[in-house]
Design an enzyme around this catalytic site. Structure first.
Site, mmCIF file in Angstrom:
data_model
loop_
_atom_site.group_PDB
_atom_site.id
_atom_site.type_symbol
_atom_site.label_atom_id
_atom_site.label_comp_id
_atom_site.label_asym_id
_atom_site.label_seq_id
_atom_site.Cartn_x
_atom_site.Cartn_y
_atom_site.Cartn_z
ATOM 1 N N GLY A 9 48.193 36.121 36.208
ATOM 2 C CA GLY A 9 47.895 34.807 36.758
ATOM 3 C C GLY A 9 48.900 33.753 36.347
ATOM 4 O O GLY A 9 50.050 34.075 36.037
ATOM 5 N N LEU A 13 46.051 40.193 42.917
ATOM 6 C CA LEU A 13 47.153 39.523 42.235
ATOM 7 C C LEU A 13 47.460 40.185 40.886
ATOM 8 O O LEU A 13 46.571 40.340 40.047
ATOM 9 C CB LEU A 13 46.778 38.046 42.012
ATOM 10 C CG LEU A 13 47.913 37.148 41.525
ATOM 11 C CD1 LEU A 13 48.980 36.983 42.573
ATOM 12 C CD2 LEU A 13 47.359 35.790 41.098
ATOM 13 N N ASP A 14 48.717 40.550 40.683
ATOM 14 C CA ASP A 14 49.195 41.107 39.414
ATOM 15 C C ASP A 14 48.511 42.423 39.039
ATOM 16 O O ASP A 14 48.532 42.824 37.877
ATOM 17 C CB ASP A 14 49.011 40.106 38.264
ATOM 18 C CG ASP A 14 49.781 38.820 38.508
ATOM 19 O OD1 ASP A 14 50.797 38.869 39.212
ATOM 20 O OD2 ASP A 14 49.363 37.767 37.999
ATOM 21 N N GLU A 15 47.918 43.093 40.034
ATOM 22 C CA GLU A 15 47.197 44.331 39.738
ATOM 23 C C GLU A 15 47.862 45.557 40.349
ATOM 24 O O GLU A 15 47.363 46.665 40.217
ATOM 25 C CB GLU A 15 45.748 44.231 40.243
ATOM 26 C CG GLU A 15 44.883 43.232 39.508
ATOM 27 C CD GLU A 15 44.520 43.708 38.110
ATOM 28 O OE1 GLU A 15 44.360 44.921 37.913
ATOM 29 O OE2 GLU A 15 44.423 42.848 37.217
#
Lengths: 284, 284, 284, 284
Positions: free
Chosen positions: A201, A227-229
């Site tokens: 994040g 997101l960011d995964e």
């Protein structure tokens, strides 16, 4: 310039795969340059990468699918074949922070990244001078909450026109919509300025500074809807101490972001990355 | 064996602190061996560590507080003075995984950790043989949900009896109660087998394996009431690849845990660690 | 832009130095931002770096020497005072490999290196385009066995004209003569593409490859009359494996060379480096 | 306990090797667990490691050589087959520094090293207590310039009697004679306390300290007739600063020596190491 083909395979693990693939390649005169395989014992999967010289290879690559299908069917393979003579076409997306962009452009210029870069897309005009220096078309497409759909439509049109295979988000600060992402599955690489999953994040350096960690990191990964995964391609870290203020973290982080992103791009365009589940195999 | 005193100071940052402390020590004949200081610009704090040889020091350390108080008051200092002739008394807590315990015991035995270890506490009998080998009293206190209060009361009694200054949780798998923790503020060091704040809580290696990270880590930190949230003392990481199964992560992690925990213990007993807010300064 | 002064001191270790320097600075109203010191127990030396804000400092820096001399004399100090308002003037020397040059120019451009770069000197014309892009005068001075004296004379004239304080050899492939080097004692920084003292001299990557080392390195150091023997400023390494061919070593090495050289330059222009004997102290 | 066989192959690189080996194993029912190969383009060599489960393998391993010989002959292979059911028998040699010995013994005890350790040999009595604790026969054989031949003869007799496959010099401070070394080609692993080829020979930490390097290292390698010149198996480094005295280098170095030596031993007994020329391939 090398003239090779690369076969990437994923299938259920069972006996005889190596023998069958090896026999197929040998029968067609392949001079194997690199071969690597991996068995995931937990998931009972077999993954393989083979690269061979096309000189002496007696099979027309356009015939590969038809001729390889008995092997592929027998072992329930998902596979793809890439040829080095058809380099990846890569679009670079950037916002204001330009260190990753500049790093990638120089590596491309100096021959370290064997791909084509037909365009740079940005939501800010700042990076124009680098695009001009390297003579790459530069498209400024400002993105706001209001115009996001339209802006992405323009981006997608540009990408289609330039037949782009891979998008690299070189500190591009806009979140791509699911509709955009689904057009490029496992074809969008992002760099996140933390050691994921820590500090996913916003504002990771600020939060790392506040938490008092002793190492900072950066992570390159494929973009998915979460997101960011997405699947992690590469990570690295750098030691910090209490003497490092927030600005020092950001400066040290820039060097991490550059190496972590450029390695991911190189491995992708060298066809070294296989994704399965949420993980990657990096064939070296 | 060295005979030194160490002064640790934290106070609001202002002009003249170094001059005043330097003058005080010089006036009393201190031969300064190490001095290090740090200004936290954001919080406007000044932090200092000074270690000096007690040979030639003309002030009785029992008189230090009284004589130093004008300086301390003038600058609103929190400070403490430690003497090397009074080594820390350290209790080791362990469960079944014994690699950190064995590592700490050997380092102590070989002179790398200048402390006393008057007891080992465990909720399992397994580590008895190491305690016997190193001739350290070993106390087995099984802990269950039912007897936890009573078990901790016994532990606290043992620690009081042995005048313990520092508790080291060498992969001790029980969560200490807030009541216990408040007895030893910034005096309990734990090792967590991940790169915090990633994978705080249970089964970090399993979760790291599932997430597909490319580096695993370990973190030593002071224990507070919030699980895995205390001030971080040290962290380190090790590279892994898709070839590493869960067992390999655990094995590589053991080596990280050992170095990360033993460094934290050494720095603590060398009086190199200052805690403020949720962070540490490690004076080197 | 910060407006600070930095004092660097080296003297025999004795009691009272910190008190005396601290008192001097305090008396003149210095607001100390960073202070670091080091005692070399073996050589009985004391080394110190203090940086303070010039706002509120009541002493004219041009008067510093005269006013500080009682302290300096009392402790037999060698010292120097640098002011941030007078940035270092740095000459970059390059040959054909341009990765270090390009890296330094970008770092300078992005504000990471607080110095001036009045000229670039090269024995080849190749790097002209980078000089043009960054608008830095570029001087091509070919060097041969025959014209070496004359070429160096021209270089020295250029350096004098531009009042250069520091020369950075960014993969400059010519050995400087002793006559040249003595003009810039501890003012010439070189990067050597090995982990010195391993593989000093020619073709270090080739020799590393042949020897089968498992890590390659790079070293930045001050240039002295003895090739690759000057005081080391920074070193770093990168892991390699049998899968890395010579070309891979060279590519990985480029990333090492860039970080190792740029750190050395930054530390030098931040006045963080003190040289004594053949070693450096890097104040952080 | 796993029950596997491992085939290690080295031969001239040509087409069809993988197909032939794969077909041979498949025909005999091998369930391949790990396979890795490497082509050395410069030397035109092919190297391979294959490990398979012996459950379901229809060929008696005692028959392997006879049945595999057509393949081996066709490709001019040097190869060997190892079975996990016949663990390596390892002799540990030690002098006074015991950290590597203690580390290896603990790793063996905890199941990390799948070998047998039938004896420990030392030229000093100091390590007796560790041998006793782990119940391993301990042989004290003092070595002097005068009795060296006789001492080595006794050592060789002990090694023969215990059918030792691998000798690990865990900081054993005597140089073995060529006569001794030739009995155990690529079967003696030493740890040198420097980053070879830097600081080969005596007192590496002292020389590293004097040279002012910024990283110290350790190297594990096979012993050959040339001191510190054998094929390197593993290396690692640790950062130091001017604050580290000689004693700190030695302490940090101990941790490097332990990991570097234990990795080499594990890889050797897992049959992951292939030596050719003066280099090693480590199959992961």
């Amino acid at each position: 310039m090398k003239n090779t083909a690369t076969l990437l395979v994923i299938c259920p693990d069972t006996k005889g795969i190596v023998a069958a693939v090896g026999e197929f390649l040998y029968r067609n005169g392949a001079n194997v340059l690199h071969a690597d395989q991996h068995q995931d014992g937990e998931r009972q999967l077999f993954l393989m990468r083979v690269e061979w010289d096309l000189r002496g290879f007696t099979l027309d690559l356009d015939e590969f699918d038809r001729r390889f299908s008995p092997v592929a069917d027998r072992f329930q393979m998902r596979y793809r074949v890439e040829r080095s003579s058809r380099p990846f076409r890569v679009a670079l997306f950037v916002s204001k922070y330009d260190h990753c962009l500049v790093d990638l452009l120089y590596r491309h210029h100096s021959g370290e990244l064997a791909c084509e870069i037909p365009l740079i897309v940005s939501n800010h005009p700042d990076a124009q001078k680098w695009a001009d220096f390297y003579r790459i078309p530069f498209h400024v497409l400002p993105v706001t909450a209001q115009n996001k759909d339209a802006a992405e439509a323009k981006q997608l049109a540009l990408l289609a026109e330039e037949r782009v295979d891979l998008i690299v988000l070189a500190r591009y600060m806009q979140v791509l919509s699911p509709r955009f992402v689904e057009q490029f599955p496992q074809r969008i690489i992002n760099v996140h300025h933390s050691f994921l999953p820590a500090f996913s994040g916003a504002r990771p350096y600020h939060r790392a500074f506040e938490r008092g960690v002793k190492l900072i990191g950066a992570t390159s990964h494929y973009v998915t809807d979460e997101l960011d995964e997405g699947p992690i391609i590469e990570q690295d870290v750098s030691r910090i101490s209490h003497r490092d203020g927030l600005e020092d973290l950001i400066a040290k982080g820039r060097d991490l972001e550059k190496v972590v992103l450029s390695r991911a791009v190189r491995w992708h365009i060298d066809n070294r990355v296989l994704v399965y589940d949420r993980k990657t195999v990096i064939f070296d």
